[in-house]
Write a protein that holds these residues in place. Sequence first.
Motif, PDB file in Angstrom:
ATOM      1  N   MET A 130       0.909  -1.034  -0.232  1.00  0.00           N
ATOM      2  CA  MET A 130      -0.168  -0.028   0.079  1.00  0.00           C
ATOM      3  C   MET A 130       1.096   1.257  -0.026  1.00  0.00           C
ATOM      4  O   MET A 130       0.402   2.184  -0.222  1.00  0.00           O
ATOM      5  N   CYS A 131       2.238   1.345   0.114  1.00  0.00           N
ATOM      6  CA  CYS A 131       3.054   2.428   0.035  1.00  0.00           C
ATOM      7  C   CYS A 131       3.593   2.489  -1.235  1.00  0.00           C
ATOM      8  O   CYS A 131       3.731   1.634  -1.885  1.00  0.00           O
ATOM      9  N   PRO A 132       4.119   3.790  -1.598  1.00  0.00           N
ATOM     10  CA  PRO A 132       4.628   4.029  -2.965  1.00  0.00           C
ATOM     11  C   PRO A 132       5.888   3.075  -3.000  1.00  0.00           C
ATOM     12  O   PRO A 132       6.215   2.746  -4.299  1.00  0.00           O
ATOM     13  N   GLU A 133       6.784   2.867  -1.936  1.00  0.00           N
ATOM     14  CA  GLU A 133       7.949   2.107  -2.247  1.00  0.00           C
ATOM     15  C   GLU A 133       7.565   0.541  -2.652  1.00  0.00           C
ATOM     16  O   GLU A 133       8.466  -0.023  -3.161  1.00  0.00           O
ATOM     17  N   LEU A 134       6.317   0.197  -2.382  1.00  0.00           N
ATOM     18  CA  LEU A 134       6.001  -1.205  -2.890  1.00  0.00           C
ATOM     19  C   LEU A 134       4.831  -1.125  -3.934  1.00  0.00           C
ATOM     20  O   LEU A 134       4.130  -1.966  -4.139  1.00  0.00           O
ATOM     21  N   GLY A 135       4.984  -0.126  -4.807  1.00  0.00           N
ATOM     22  CA  GLY A 135       4.034   0.110  -6.039  1.00  0.00           C
ATOM     23  C   GLY A 135       2.634   0.358  -5.579  1.00  0.00           C
ATOM     24  O   GLY A 135       1.619   0.305  -6.507  1.00  0.00           O
ATOM     25  N   SER A 136       2.350   0.985  -4.560  1.00  0.00           N
ATOM     26  CA  SER A 136       0.827   1.154  -4.227  1.00  0.00           C
ATOM     27  C   SER A 136      -0.180   0.120  -4.674  1.00  0.00           C
ATOM     28  O   SER A 136      -1.245   0.627  -5.356  1.00  0.00           O
ATOM     29  N   MET A 137       0.129  -0.884  -4.320  1.00  0.00           N
ATOM     30  CA  MET A 137      -0.627  -2.073  -4.866  1.00  0.00           C
ATOM     31  C   MET A 137      -1.020  -2.156  -6.118  1.00  0.00           C
ATOM     32  O   MET A 137      -1.827  -3.094  -6.675  1.00  0.00           O
ATOM     33  N   LEU A 138      -0.034  -1.845  -6.958  1.00  0.00           N
ATOM     34  CA  LEU A 138      -0.188  -2.155  -8.528  1.00  0.00           C
ATOM     35  C   LEU A 138       1.180  -2.839  -8.762  1.00  0.00           C
ATOM     36  O   LEU A 138       2.373  -2.488  -8.747  1.00  0.00           O
TER      37      LEU A 138
END
Length: 174
Positions: A97-105
Amino acid sequence: MLAHHQRAFCLRAKGPRHICIRRNASVSSQVITTTIQEPISSAVAVEIDVEALQKRLEARAKAMIQLEEQEVASRTKVKFVLKQQVGLGECWKVVGMCPELGSMLPEVAPYMHWSNGDVWTYEAKIRPGNFEFKVVLRKPDGQYLWEDGKKRIVEVPFGEPAEKMVQITDVKFK
């Protein structure tokens, strides 16, 4: 000499505007016009130095990048570890859910790195907070296979930068 400077001119008036943008460089000139319903004498002429604006924007962007780099340096380093064998051409991604992990994309989520013994790892400096994540298997044809079950949660502490390891186990698919 104004040949190296770019300037933009515009006439402001109520209603439809007459807009004229010009480059004083010898390469090209660009003009955008629309109709004006008021006499030009009631309009106010405004001159904008485009080069000065570009320099100010560039300075602001550099300052923001520097602030972001300082913030990232103070974040906690989180290491995700998964021991799982995959088929030829397959690889793992950590999607959160964080930007560093792709924001669930999964398309923009980071790839995990393989090492001997089928150990997959990914390290990132993540902002403080609690974030949901899952591991996703990327197939050779580009499709993504999400792990089954509830989303996992990583808790990143506030305060001093530290290191945290997240061991990922029991990855199952439907």
